[in-house]
Write an enzyme that holds these catalytic residues in place. Sequence first.
Site, PDB file in Angstrom:
ATOM      1  N   GLY A 137      18.678 -16.309  -5.569  1.00  0.00           N
ATOM      2  CA  GLY A 137      17.481 -16.972  -6.076  1.00  0.00           C
ATOM      3  C   GLY A 137      16.250 -16.591  -5.272  1.00  0.00           C
ATOM      4  O   GLY A 137      16.174 -15.536  -4.652  1.00  0.00           O
ATOM      5  N   ASP A 153      32.440  -6.855  -8.429  1.00  0.00           N
ATOM      6  CA  ASP A 153      33.285  -7.045  -9.613  1.00  0.00           C
ATOM      7  C   ASP A 153      33.275  -5.842 -10.544  1.00  0.00           C
ATOM      8  O   ASP A 153      34.054  -5.800 -11.500  1.00  0.00           O
ATOM      9  CB  ASP A 153      32.826  -8.269 -10.406  1.00  0.00           C
ATOM     10  CG  ASP A 153      33.077  -9.571  -9.671  1.00  0.00           C
ATOM     11  OD1 ASP A 153      33.834  -9.549  -8.680  1.00  0.00           O
ATOM     12  OD2 ASP A 153      32.525 -10.605 -10.082  1.00  0.00           O
TER      13      ASP A 153
END
EC number: 2.7.1.11
Length: 489
Positions: free
Chosen positions: A165, A220
């Site tokens: 963020g 990932d």
Amino acid sequence: MSTVESSKPKIINGSCGYVLEDVPHLSDYLPGLPTYPNPLQDNPAYSVVKQYFVDADDSVPQKIVVHKDGPRGIHFRRAGPRQKVYFESDEVHACIVTCGGLCPGLNTVIREIVSSLSYMYGVKRILGIDGGYRGFYAKNTVSLDSKVVNDIHKRGGTILGTSRGGHDTTKIVDSIQDRGINQVYIIGGDGTQRGASVIFEEIRRRGLKVAVIGIPKTIDNDIPVIDKSFGFDTAVEEAQRAINAAHVEAESIENGIGVVKLMGRYSGFIAMYATLASRDVDCCLIPESPFYLEGEGGLFEYIEKRLKESGHMVLVIAEGAGQDLMSKSMESMTLKDASGNKLLKDVGLWLSQSIKDHFNQKKMVMNLKYIDPTYMIRAVPSNASDNVYCTLLAQSAVHGAMAGYTGYISGLVNGRQTYIPFYRITEKQNHVVITDRMWARLLSSTNQPSFLGPKDVFDNKEKPMSALLDDGNCNGVVDVPPVTKEITK
């Protein structure tokens, strides 16, 4: 300073269905910029390299398996140094920022960006932004040179720190403008690259001579278009250590079951490749492949069968698998972290307890060991192949910035370094296609049931092939999507 319209995809059409999805260039909105001879022309390290400079018309196809009568398809601009550059060495003031979760190879990318700018192009001013996007307006910086980054590739994590963020476009671009920065290298996942795209658009709107370059990072391997993400090979290698430990534990005791939870929030690439590499796994569960516990053909029945046959079993599960099967209290599914990712329940603990409960109800002897190596896998230094890959990514990113390209990511497509527009990697995620050959290879290796019904097979055939697999580039030309400008702060 005059405003400019939002950038649109640069599409160049050629003969025989050739399509080039080009990346933005500083000259698109700053006409008349001067060019300079590339300093590499006088670099003795490259004097022996024939045809070192990339031709302006070179491109790399997204798909290499084609039908003789089919279109040539989408291409991307080939990465590499150009004969002319748009920045003088003394003019460059570069900065590097890392955002999001850790991944093997972050420090290698930082090191090679600094080394490429310094040794290849003679750049002296390079800043490291400390603590992710927040560091831009928190005034957290560190000066980087070849001595500072000399051996950081031997360490895990990132020397610049990271955070999730904290993206405030106006504050970030104000900081870039106030500091006189004209090259911004942003290392992070799909959320980070969406932020980089918005930063590029604001810089373009202000008419600043600032190149914005992304280097995609996700352990990932769920970023589309590119062959694979850096750190993935290291993650698979480290995951095998946990699988090996689970196998030793399982086979050393009566009816032993080793359960290993691996990373993979939405994509099961780490679990799939670690399973294939290990050859000791009896069942691999990933987010893309639905499964069920009870009844004929269910997971419990398969576990019982394996224990009767061999007396032990190893089960690998990705963190995003089985979320739909977990408890009815699904409050955590609506919660998100600072990057906008869903907070998942711990499927490894849940599945382990479910297996224990099942065997207790049937009064069957079973010994289960649960291993969660999540942070061990992502916090290690990158291995040899990832170090080489990170070097190529970083050097390509620097070459592109010096050549005046902006608003792109540096990525490998079909084994070639390319420049890919931001929107192509932020539009969707890469997933394992369970009707693909690689998943079939896994099923034949583990001998597990597919857990698929006819509807599941039909639904998955509609999905595009995954980029990492050998069949992954066989899908046809896709429509060019609109530029995505939204970002979750």
